[in-house]
Design an enzyme around this catalytic site. Structure first.
Site, PDB file in Angstrom:
ATOM      1  N   LYS A  10      13.401 -14.634 -10.232  1.00 11.63           N
ATOM      2  CA  LYS A  10      13.133 -13.574 -11.224  1.00 11.63           C
ATOM      3  C   LYS A  10      12.168 -14.085 -12.278  1.00 11.63           C
ATOM      4  O   LYS A  10      11.231 -13.397 -12.655  1.00 11.63           O
ATOM      5  CB  LYS A  10      14.419 -13.110 -11.928  1.00 11.63           C
ATOM      6  CG  LYS A  10      15.349 -12.215 -11.184  1.00 11.63           C
ATOM      7  CD  LYS A  10      14.847 -10.836 -10.887  1.00 11.63           C
ATOM      8  CE  LYS A  10      14.055 -10.817  -9.609  1.00 11.63           C
ATOM      9  NZ  LYS A  10      14.729 -10.652  -8.370  1.00 11.63           N
ATOM     10  N   LYS A  49       6.224  -4.069  -3.934  1.00 14.01           N
ATOM     11  CA  LYS A  49       7.661  -3.886  -3.766  1.00 14.01           C
ATOM     12  C   LYS A  49       8.082  -3.976  -2.302  1.00 14.01           C
ATOM     13  O   LYS A  49       9.116  -4.522  -1.978  1.00 14.01           O
ATOM     14  CB  LYS A  49       8.029  -2.503  -4.331  1.00 14.01           C
ATOM     15  CG  LYS A  49       9.490  -2.174  -4.288  1.00 14.01           C
ATOM     16  CD  LYS A  49      10.213  -2.890  -5.386  1.00 14.01           C
ATOM     17  CE  LYS A  49      11.703  -2.622  -5.371  1.00 14.01           C
ATOM     18  NZ  LYS A  49      12.402  -3.700  -6.083  1.00 14.01           N
ATOM     19  N   CYS A  62       0.840  -1.197   0.000  1.00 14.49           N
ATOM     20  CA  CYS A  62       0.000   0.000   0.000  1.00 14.49           C
ATOM     21  C   CYS A  62       0.880   1.253   0.000  1.00 14.49           C
ATOM     22  O   CYS A  62       1.896   1.323   0.681  1.00 14.49           O
ATOM     23  CB  CYS A  62      -0.938   0.103   1.186  1.00 14.49           C
ATOM     24  SG  CYS A  62      -2.083  -1.261   1.296  1.00 14.49           S
ATOM     25  N   ARG A  91       4.011  -0.134  -4.778  1.00 17.05           N
ATOM     26  CA  ARG A  91       3.733  -0.679  -3.448  1.00 17.05           C
ATOM     27  C   ARG A  91       2.429  -1.477  -3.395  1.00 17.05           C
ATOM     28  O   ARG A  91       2.085  -2.052  -2.355  1.00 17.05           O
ATOM     29  CB  ARG A  91       3.669   0.454  -2.412  1.00 17.05           C
ATOM     30  CG  ARG A  91       4.951   1.248  -2.309  1.00 17.05           C
ATOM     31  CD  ARG A  91       4.788   2.397  -1.346  1.00 17.05           C
ATOM     32  NE  ARG A  91       4.613   1.914   0.000  1.00 17.05           N
ATOM     33  CZ  ARG A  91       5.577   1.651   0.854  1.00 17.05           C
ATOM     34  NH1 ARG A  91       6.833   1.850   0.495  1.00 17.05           N
ATOM     35  NH2 ARG A  91       5.315   1.217   2.068  1.00 17.05           N
ATOM     36  N   GLU A 112       8.494 -14.732 -10.741  1.00 12.98           N
ATOM     37  CA  GLU A 112       7.699 -13.592 -10.269  1.00 12.98           C
ATOM     38  C   GLU A 112       7.229 -12.680 -11.399  1.00 12.98           C
ATOM     39  O   GLU A 112       6.196 -12.034 -11.262  1.00 12.98           O
ATOM     40  CB  GLU A 112       8.442 -12.788  -9.188  1.00 12.98           C
ATOM     41  CG  GLU A 112       9.612 -11.993  -9.675  1.00 12.98           C
ATOM     42  CD  GLU A 112      10.290 -11.199  -8.571  1.00 12.98           C
ATOM     43  OE1 GLU A 112       9.597 -10.703  -7.676  1.00 12.98           O
ATOM     44  OE2 GLU A 112      11.524 -11.080  -8.617  1.00 12.98           O
ATOM     45  N   GLU A 129      18.099 -17.076  -7.306  1.00  8.75           N
ATOM     46  CA  GLU A 129      17.669 -15.732  -7.694  1.00  8.75           C
ATOM     47  C   GLU A 129      17.165 -15.717  -9.140  1.00  8.75           C
ATOM     48  O   GLU A 129      16.159 -15.072  -9.445  1.00  8.75           O
ATOM     49  CB  GLU A 129      18.837 -14.744  -7.482  1.00  8.75           C
ATOM     50  CG  GLU A 129      18.603 -13.325  -7.929  1.00  8.75           C
ATOM     51  CD  GLU A 129      17.412 -12.635  -7.272  1.00  8.75           C
ATOM     52  OE1 GLU A 129      16.836 -13.166  -6.315  1.00  8.75           O
ATOM     53  OE2 GLU A 129      17.044 -11.561  -7.759  1.00  8.75           O
ATOM     54  N   HIS A 160      18.600 -35.863  -6.788  1.00  5.90           N
ATOM     55  CA  HIS A 160      17.814 -36.327  -5.640  1.00  5.90           C
ATOM     56  C   HIS A 160      16.332 -35.989  -5.788  1.00  5.90           C
ATOM     57  O   HIS A 160      15.647 -35.827  -4.786  1.00  5.90           O
ATOM     58  CB  HIS A 160      18.403 -35.745  -4.353  1.00  5.90           C
ATOM     59  CG  HIS A 160      19.833 -36.138  -4.161  1.00  5.90           C
ATOM     60  ND1 HIS A 160      20.206 -37.387  -3.712  1.00  5.90           N
ATOM     61  CD2 HIS A 160      20.980 -35.473  -4.419  1.00  5.90           C
ATOM     62  CE1 HIS A 160      21.531 -37.460  -3.675  1.00  5.90           C
ATOM     63  NE2 HIS A 160      22.026 -36.309  -4.105  1.00  5.90           N
ATOM     64  N   TRP A 212      -2.503  -2.757  -1.691  1.00  8.34           N
ATOM     65  CA  TRP A 212      -2.150  -4.164  -1.824  1.00  8.34           C
ATOM     66  C   TRP A 212      -3.025  -4.868  -0.792  1.00  8.34           C
ATOM     67  O   TRP A 212      -2.866  -4.669   0.408  1.00  8.34           O
ATOM     68  CB  TRP A 212      -0.669  -4.379  -1.532  1.00  8.34           C
ATOM     69  CG  TRP A 212      -0.219  -5.786  -1.784  1.00  8.34           C
ATOM     70  CD1 TRP A 212       0.172  -6.331  -2.977  1.00  8.34           C
ATOM     71  CD2 TRP A 212      -0.115  -6.840  -0.809  1.00  8.34           C
ATOM     72  NE1 TRP A 212       0.492  -7.654  -2.806  1.00  8.34           N
ATOM     73  CE2 TRP A 212       0.335  -7.992  -1.500  1.00  8.34           C
ATOM     74  CE3 TRP A 212      -0.363  -6.925   0.550  1.00  8.34           C
ATOM     75  CZ2 TRP A 212       0.540  -9.210  -0.847  1.00  8.34           C
ATOM     76  CZ3 TRP A 212      -0.155  -8.139   1.190  1.00  8.34           C
ATOM     77  CH2 TRP A 212       0.296  -9.262   0.492  1.00  8.34           C
ATOM     78  N   ASN A 216      -1.810   2.170   5.640  1.00 13.32           N
ATOM     79  CA  ASN A 216      -0.912   1.114   5.181  1.00 13.32           C
ATOM     80  C   ASN A 216      -0.498   0.314   6.403  1.00 13.32           C
ATOM     81  O   ASN A 216       0.086   0.876   7.325  1.00 13.32           O
ATOM     82  CB  ASN A 216       0.321   1.731   4.504  1.00 13.32           C
ATOM     83  CG  ASN A 216       1.430   0.719   4.280  1.00 13.32           C
ATOM     84  OD1 ASN A 216       1.164  -0.459   4.095  1.00 13.32           O
ATOM     85  ND2 ASN A 216       2.666   1.177   4.293  1.00 13.32           N
ATOM     86  N   GLY A 217      -0.849  -0.971   6.432  1.00 16.61           N
ATOM     87  CA  GLY A 217      -0.506  -1.805   7.582  1.00 16.61           C
ATOM     88  C   GLY A 217      -1.636  -2.759   7.874  1.00 16.61           C
ATOM     89  O   GLY A 217      -2.502  -2.987   7.025  1.00 16.61           O
TER      90      GLY A 217
HETATM   91  O1  M6R Z   1      12.913  -4.716   0.520  1.00 16.39           O
HETATM   92  P1  M6R Z   1      13.440  -6.090   0.820  1.00 16.39           P
HETATM   93  O2  M6R Z   1      14.745  -6.358   0.177  1.00 16.39           O
HETATM   94  O3  M6R Z   1      13.453  -6.398   2.279  1.00 16.39           O
HETATM   95  O4  M6R Z   1      12.380  -7.066   0.157  1.00 16.39           O
HETATM   96  C1  M6R Z   1      12.452  -8.442   0.343  1.00 16.39           C
HETATM   97  C2  M6R Z   1      11.673  -9.161  -0.720  1.00 16.39           C
HETATM   98  O5  M6R Z   1      10.317  -8.827  -0.642  1.00 16.39           O
HETATM   99  C3  M6R Z   1      12.179  -8.815  -2.113  1.00 16.39           C
HETATM  100  O6  M6R Z   1      13.550  -9.065  -2.223  1.00 16.39           O
HETATM  101  C4  M6R Z   1      11.437  -9.613  -3.196  1.00 16.39           C
HETATM  102  O7  M6R Z   1      11.694 -10.967  -3.066  1.00 16.39           O
HETATM  103  C5  M6R Z   1      11.892  -9.090  -4.546  1.00 16.39           C
HETATM  104  N1  M6R Z   1      11.075  -7.993  -4.950  1.00 16.39           N
HETATM  105  C6  M6R Z   1      11.900 -10.113  -5.589  1.00 16.39           C
HETATM  106  O8  M6R Z   1      12.418  -9.608  -6.775  1.00 16.39           O
END
Ligand code: M6R
Length: 614
Positions: A491, A609, A2, A27, A494, A487, A510, A74, A100-101
């Site tokens: 990527k 984000k 949010c 956000r 997501e 990673e 395995h 969100w 937000n929260g």
């Molecule tokens: O802001 P942060 O690095 O703490 O966020 C952690 C995760 O939410 C963040 O790295 C998320 O996995 C990425 N947006 C993925 O690309």
């Protein structure tokens, strides 16, 4: 999670708020809404989906007023629809607020309010808060700002809130606990509030980052007044923003993600600028200088993080253990905080977070602090909550990362961890002077090597075509390339919604090997180094099952080239630094595959984000 934005001043509020919402859309983009105060009444507009839907809704209206609030959501409580969109407002339309929260005890409060005759339009926890404020205001005979303060004393949970009432046309009231909130101070009684500084920077560089359990009464005639929720006045600490407006624009790229991938030569360089001098052979990490000895003598370094930042932590574990011979554990912050972990006073807990606001990471740090551990942070966002609660830390200086998929923040985090490992190794004497110098020079050369990889943009795009219709993908790597594989898989999944898994290459046997057939793309990091031969064997195992191999190899490699379906060459580098290079083509592959599938790469579905709820 949010985004909230508010304005009060002498200009029309609507254009400022809508622009701010677009900046904060990363956000959350389940719905958007605004409330503008004018002539003793509030005009409220809300719409499911993106800010552009809200704009289209309002296009035919004439929204006027010099004070207002806006929200991009969100969803947590209640599905994303028009009714659950913020702002929420009292039955008489005299108080509206954005939040937000999460209000954790909303259910109990809601029952009490229903018993008192209140009815609810939405399924949200936020609507509970607005009726509670309304009720307190009426029962106690206090203005809505005081009612909000009293209400917050009854609330359990996290919040950044801005409230508005047409009965107090010169005022906004803001409050925060565990969710970020910044107040911008313009000229001539002009004020801004937002979840981060991006909606504010265009208008002023003077900001106050609100602290937990603070309430701000923002009055365009009387100025900004800060209180704690016990009603004691506090002095606002005004800081100067270093953020530049250009950093928030796409700069000619089609997407923020592509821009941010291409920014990496600069962001990695900015990360070590002033902290590393290869020629003179020194590293200077001012932020944690006083804690170096503590880290060297620590029982353990415990890295807590989520998502991509957790992957950076895993790379850090390899580096710190290999170079500095320090015991490191890397924990998902969400697991760590709830499993009654053993924490000693001589443990050093390091949080890694791009946003510096991730709720689980913040809570893990608070837990460690309460047990007496030293807490350090690696954050990108200046002034963020994590950077403010830690004993010391580093900023990554990657610049604003707007694409929801983290790219340049990851390589910046890995750069910091590399500097940290090298510095501690040097101090501890666990690497020779010559190796220290060699690695400093190699690190300094990384931005140029990343540039060379980015020059292969079109080659990577053409490879992506072959895999855009895949349903599954595997990513394999060994050593510090294993977190790179994780990673790479994150990527892809997501932003393109292709199911992808990262594995240590040898683990494939395995279980995951059962998935391999002629339709399975397997992305392998097969660069020169200690486990090269072993990775080659893993590639052969995949080929024997007709899987498709896309290999990241060291320039000049012919062996893997002969076996793979596609290769992407990266410049030769010391094994320790390979994660900084091997990550880049995987980011590009995910980006192009997602674009070819027609996905919204900057705002993938269901994601936000900054994850400020647990
Ligand atoms: O802001 P942060 O690095 O703490 O966020 C952690 C995760 O939410 C963040 O790295 C998320 O996995 C990425 N947006 C993925 O690309």
């Amino acid at each position: 999670m949010c985004g909230i934005v508010a304005y009060i001043g002498h200009k029309e509020a609507y254009p400022i708020i809508i622009k701010g919402l677009k900046r904060l859309e990363y956000r959350g983009y389940d719905s958007a809404g605004i409330a503008i105060s004018n002539n003793g009444a509030l005009s409220v507009y809300k719409k499911q989906g993106k800010v552009s839907n809200l704009e289209a809704l309002i296009a035919q209206e004439s929204v006027q007023g010099t004070a207002g609030i806006g929200h991009t959501r969100w969803a947590t409580h209640g599905e994303p629809n028009d009714i659950n969109a913020h702002p929420h407002y009292s039955s008489d339309g005299k108080i509206a607020l954005i939040h937000n929260g999460i209000i954790e005890n909303y259910d109990a409060i809601k029952k009490e309010l229903i018993n008192k005759g209140y009815s609810f339009r939405s399924e949200t926890d936020t609507e509970v808060l607005v009726h509670l404020v309304d009720d307190i205001s009426k029962v106690e005979g206090v203005w809505y700002g005081e009612a909000l303060r009293i209400a917050l004393n009854h609330v359990v949970g996290a919040y950044a809130i801005v409230a508005i009432s047409p009965d107090f046309p010169d005022r906004l009231v803001a409050a925060r606990k565990s969710s970020p909130l910044v107040v911008g101070i313009g000229e001539n009684g002009e004020y801004f509030c937002a979840s981060d500084a991006s909606p504010i920077v265009e208008y002023t560089k003077n900001v106050v980052y609100m602290e937990d359990e603070e309430i701000a009464v923002i009055d365009r005639k009387e100025g900004l007044k800060l209180y704690n929720i016990g009603d004691q006045p506090k002095t606002p600490y005004i800081q100067k923003l270093e953020l530049e407006l250009e950093a928030l624009e796409k700069g000619g790229y089609e997407h923020f993600m592509l821009k941010e991938i291409h920014e990496q030569p600069r962001s990695i360089h900015d990360c070590f600028r002033g902290r590393l001098n290869a020629e003179k052979g020194w590293i200077s990490l001012g932020g944690i200088r006083d804690y170096e000895q503590k880290m060297i003598q620590a029982n353990r370094l415990i890295i807590v993080a989520c998502g991509t930042s957790w992957h950076a932590g895993l790379v850090g574990e390899y580096l710190l253990e290999d170079l500095a011979r320090i015991n490191v554990e890397v924990e998902y912050a969400s697991e760590f905080r709830y499993r009654n972990p053993i924490i000693h006073e001589n443990d050093v807990v390091i949080a890694i977070s791009q946003s510096g606001e991730t709720a689980d990471t913040l809570a893990a740090l608070e837990l460690a602090k309460s047990k007496g551990a030293t807490i350090l942070g690696i954050c990108n966002v200046v002034g963020s909550s994590i950077s403010r609660i830690t004993d010391a830390g580093y900023y990554t200086h990657a610049g604003p990362e707007i694409g929801v998929a983290s790219t340049k923040a990851f390589t910046a985090q890995v750069t910091i961890l590399t500097l940290m490992a090298l510095q501690l190794a040097h101090k501890k004497g666990t690497i020779s002077q010559s190796r220290f110098h060699e690695l400093l020079s190699e690190l300094e050369a990384i931005p140029e090597k990343v540039k060379q990889i980015l020059a292969k943009n079109d080659h990577v795009e053409s490879i992506s075509k072959a895999y855009k219709d895949a349903s599954n993908a595997l990513y394999l790597g060994r050593g510090s390339s294993f977190p790179v594989a994780l990673e790479g898989a994150l990527k892809l999944k997501e932003i393109s919604y292709i199911h992808a898994e990262g594995y240590p290459a040898a683990e494939m046997k395995h279980g995951p090997i059962a998935l391999i057939d002629e339709n399975m793309p397997v992305f392998v990091i097969a660069t020169q180094g200690n486990s090269y031969e072993k990775v080659v064997s893993n590639i052969q195992e995949v080929k024997a099952r007709k899987g498709k191999i896309i290999a990241i190899v060291t320039e000049g490699d012919t062996h893997v080239k002969a076996m793979a379906d596609h290769v992407i060459e990266i410049p030769a580098a010391d094994e320790v630094l390979v994660p900084l290079l091997a990550t880049v083509p995987l980011q590009l592959l995910s980006y192009f595959i997602a674009v070819m599938r027609g996905c919204n790469v900057d705002q993938p579905r269901n994601l936000a984000k900054s994850v400020t709820v647990e």
